[in-house]
Scaffold this motif. Structure first.
Motif, PDB file in Angstrom:
ATOM      1  N   ARG A  67       0.463  -1.087   0.111  1.00  0.00           N
ATOM      2  CA  ARG A  67      -0.176  -0.172   0.354  1.00  0.00           C
ATOM      3  C   ARG A  67       0.384   1.035  -0.105  1.00  0.00           C
ATOM      4  O   ARG A  67       0.877   1.927  -0.439  1.00  0.00           O
ATOM      5  CB  ARG A  67      -0.799  -0.199   1.080  1.00  0.00           C
ATOM      6  CG  ARG A  67      -1.636  -1.583   1.140  1.00  0.00           C
ATOM      7  CD  ARG A  67      -2.525  -0.934   2.344  1.00  0.00           C
ATOM      8  NE  ARG A  67      -2.371  -0.312   3.513  1.00  0.00           N
ATOM      9  CZ  ARG A  67      -3.271  -0.201   4.725  1.00  0.00           C
ATOM     10  NH1 ARG A  67      -4.669  -0.874   4.290  1.00  0.00           N
ATOM     11  NH2 ARG A  67      -2.794   0.406   5.626  1.00  0.00           N
ATOM     12  N   GLY A  68       1.721   1.154   0.784  1.00  0.00           N
ATOM     13  CA  GLY A  68       3.102   2.623  -0.069  1.00  0.00           C
ATOM     14  C   GLY A  68       3.459   2.767  -1.130  1.00  0.00           C
ATOM     15  O   GLY A  68       4.618   3.448  -0.840  1.00  0.00           O
ATOM     16  N   SER A  69       3.539   1.477  -1.998  1.00  0.00           N
ATOM     17  CA  SER A  69       4.247   1.601  -2.802  1.00  0.00           C
ATOM     18  C   SER A  69       4.834   2.752  -3.653  1.00  0.00           C
ATOM     19  O   SER A  69       3.181   3.255  -3.608  1.00  0.00           O
ATOM     20  CB  SER A  69       4.023   0.625  -4.147  1.00  0.00           C
ATOM     21  OG  SER A  69       4.718   0.586  -5.030  1.00  0.00           O
ATOM     22  N   GLN A  70       5.444   2.871  -4.477  1.00  0.00           N
ATOM     23  CA  GLN A  70       5.903   4.432  -5.398  1.00  0.00           C
ATOM     24  C   GLN A  70       5.189   4.168  -6.455  1.00  0.00           C
ATOM     25  O   GLN A  70       4.562   5.077  -7.038  1.00  0.00           O
ATOM     26  CB  GLN A  70       7.283   4.720  -5.482  1.00  0.00           C
ATOM     27  CG  GLN A  70       8.313   4.394  -5.439  1.00  0.00           C
ATOM     28  CD  GLN A  70       8.364   6.436  -3.745  1.00  0.00           C
ATOM     29  OE1 GLN A  70       7.851   6.968  -3.979  1.00  0.00           O
ATOM     30  NE2 GLN A  70       7.212   6.038  -2.343  1.00  0.00           N
ATOM     31  N   PRO A  72       1.847   4.074  -8.365  1.00  0.00           N
ATOM     32  CA  PRO A  72       0.421   3.711  -8.434  1.00  0.00           C
ATOM     33  C   PRO A  72      -1.279   3.023  -8.443  1.00  0.00           C
ATOM     34  O   PRO A  72      -1.693   2.879  -7.197  1.00  0.00           O
ATOM     35  CB  PRO A  72       0.228   5.354  -9.153  1.00  0.00           C
ATOM     36  CG  PRO A  72       1.211   5.418  -9.778  1.00  0.00           C
ATOM     37  CD  PRO A  72       2.158   5.189  -9.501  1.00  0.00           C
ATOM     38  N   ASP A  73      -0.373   1.985  -9.066  1.00  0.00           N
ATOM     39  CA  ASP A  73      -1.909   0.958  -9.825  1.00  0.00           C
ATOM     40  C   ASP A  73      -1.147  -0.205  -8.862  1.00  0.00           C
ATOM     41  O   ASP A  73      -2.099  -0.708  -8.042  1.00  0.00           O
ATOM     42  CB  ASP A  73      -1.047   0.492 -11.551  1.00  0.00           C
ATOM     43  CG  ASP A  73      -1.122   1.389 -11.912  1.00  0.00           C
ATOM     44  OD1 ASP A  73      -2.552   2.320 -12.195  1.00  0.00           O
ATOM     45  OD2 ASP A  73      -0.901   1.418 -13.578  1.00  0.00           O
ATOM     46  N   VAL A  74      -0.297  -0.100  -7.951  1.00  0.00           N
ATOM     47  CA  VAL A  74       0.265  -1.148  -7.266  1.00  0.00           C
ATOM     48  C   VAL A  74      -0.647  -0.603  -6.191  1.00  0.00           C
ATOM     49  O   VAL A  74      -0.975  -1.597  -5.411  1.00  0.00           O
ATOM     50  CB  VAL A  74       1.579  -1.604  -7.089  1.00  0.00           C
ATOM     51  CG1 VAL A  74       2.418  -1.985  -5.895  1.00  0.00           C
ATOM     52  CG2 VAL A  74       2.630  -2.068  -8.047  1.00  0.00           C
ATOM     53  N   ARG A  75       0.158   0.142  -5.592  1.00  0.00           N
ATOM     54  CA  ARG A  75      -0.797   1.292  -4.548  1.00  0.00           C
ATOM     55  C   ARG A  75      -2.558   1.110  -4.635  1.00  0.00           C
ATOM     56  O   ARG A  75      -3.031   0.865  -3.344  1.00  0.00           O
ATOM     57  CB  ARG A  75      -0.464   2.650  -4.016  1.00  0.00           C
ATOM     58  CG  ARG A  75      -0.399   3.351  -2.751  1.00  0.00           C
ATOM     59  CD  ARG A  75       0.110   4.278  -2.924  1.00  0.00           C
ATOM     60  NE  ARG A  75      -0.201   5.740  -3.887  1.00  0.00           N
ATOM     61  CZ  ARG A  75       1.116   6.603  -4.325  1.00  0.00           C
ATOM     62  NH1 ARG A  75       2.024   5.909  -4.595  1.00  0.00           N
ATOM     63  NH2 ARG A  75       0.731   6.883  -5.644  1.00  0.00           N
ATOM     64  N   LYS A  76      -3.280   0.878  -5.427  1.00  0.00           N
ATOM     65  CA  LYS A  76      -4.686   1.532  -5.605  1.00  0.00           C
ATOM     66  C   LYS A  76      -4.452   0.095  -5.298  1.00  0.00           C
ATOM     67  O   LYS A  76      -5.961  -0.181  -4.413  1.00  0.00           O
ATOM     68  CB  LYS A  76      -5.033   1.604  -6.917  1.00  0.00           C
ATOM     69  CG  LYS A  76      -6.525   2.153  -7.566  1.00  0.00           C
ATOM     70  CD  LYS A  76      -6.920   3.009  -8.406  1.00  0.00           C
ATOM     71  CE  LYS A  76      -6.945   2.012  -9.747  1.00  0.00           C
ATOM     72  NZ  LYS A  76      -7.422   2.698 -10.880  1.00  0.00           N
ATOM     73  N   LYS A  77      -4.049  -0.875  -6.147  1.00  0.00           N
ATOM     74  CA  LYS A  77      -4.526  -2.588  -6.099  1.00  0.00           C
ATOM     75  C   LYS A  77      -4.467  -2.692  -4.631  1.00  0.00           C
ATOM     76  O   LYS A  77      -4.887  -3.667  -4.184  1.00  0.00           O
ATOM     77  CB  LYS A  77      -4.416  -3.471  -7.067  1.00  0.00           C
ATOM     78  CG  LYS A  77      -4.390  -3.069  -8.621  1.00  0.00           C
ATOM     79  CD  LYS A  77      -3.978  -3.658  -9.348  1.00  0.00           C
ATOM     80  CE  LYS A  77      -4.291  -3.072 -11.009  1.00  0.00           C
ATOM     81  NZ  LYS A  77      -5.205  -3.346 -11.524  1.00  0.00           N
ATOM     82  N   ALA A  78      -3.355  -2.557  -3.994  1.00  0.00           N
ATOM     83  CA  ALA A  78      -2.985  -2.900  -2.547  1.00  0.00           C
ATOM     84  C   ALA A  78      -4.301  -2.462  -1.865  1.00  0.00           C
ATOM     85  O   ALA A  78      -4.846  -3.545  -0.782  1.00  0.00           O
ATOM     86  CB  ALA A  78      -1.749  -3.124  -1.854  1.00  0.00           C
ATOM     87  N   ILE A  79      -4.195  -1.375  -1.624  1.00  0.00           N
ATOM     88  CA  ILE A  79      -5.805  -0.529  -0.925  1.00  0.00           C
ATOM     89  C   ILE A  79      -6.847  -1.310  -0.978  1.00  0.00           C
ATOM     90  O   ILE A  79      -7.417  -1.642  -0.440  1.00  0.00           O
ATOM     91  CB  ILE A  79      -5.634   0.673  -0.895  1.00  0.00           C
ATOM     92  CG1 ILE A  79      -4.526   1.380  -0.243  1.00  0.00           C
ATOM     93  CG2 ILE A  79      -7.032   1.198  -0.827  1.00  0.00           C
ATOM     94  CD1 ILE A  79      -4.321   3.127  -1.374  1.00  0.00           C
TER      95      ILE A  79
END
Length: 117
Positions: A67-70, A72-79
């Motif tokens: 969720r703290g990934s730089q 944005p797509d990884v962060r959005k999917k993790a959230i």
């Protein structure tokens, strides 16, 4: 896969189990392969095989870190996955609590019943 090797040729892989997907996710995270991470997170979002134990013991910690990934797509999917898993865990805990209450209530009925003659 063992099944694929035993047939002597590779076929299109069937949907992977959560343990295998988790291992792939860790490898992609180490390699900082954001495209692969997104694919794996999508597979988890679509999977019906995820259990509460998996989320609590392994998957949840890794996804929470993503969720703290730089990216944005990884962060959005993790959230999104964290929210989905939170609902799963909450639902399972509520089911366990309800079963325990039913069991406890059943024990009280038996204890309070007059002895059979």
């Amino acid at each position: 896969d063992i099944q694929e090797r035993s047939q002597g040729h590779l076929k299109m892989p069937t949907p992977k189990g959560v343990a295998s997907m988790f291992e792939d996710m860790q490898k992609a995270q180490t390699a900082q392969d954001n495209e692969r991470l997104c694919e794996i997170l999508d597979m988890f979002l679509e999977s019906s095989e995820v259990t509460m134990d998996f989320v609590i013991k392994s998957g949840g910690k890794t996804v929470k870190a993503l969720r703290g990934s730089q990216d944005p797509d990884v962060r959005k999917k993790a959230i999104a996955l964290t929210a989905q898993w939170k609902v799963l865990v909450t639902g399972q805990l509520e089911k366990k609590a309800a079963k325990k209450e039913e069991k406890d209530a059943g024990s009280e009925d038996e204890a309070g019943a007059p002895p059979a003659s």
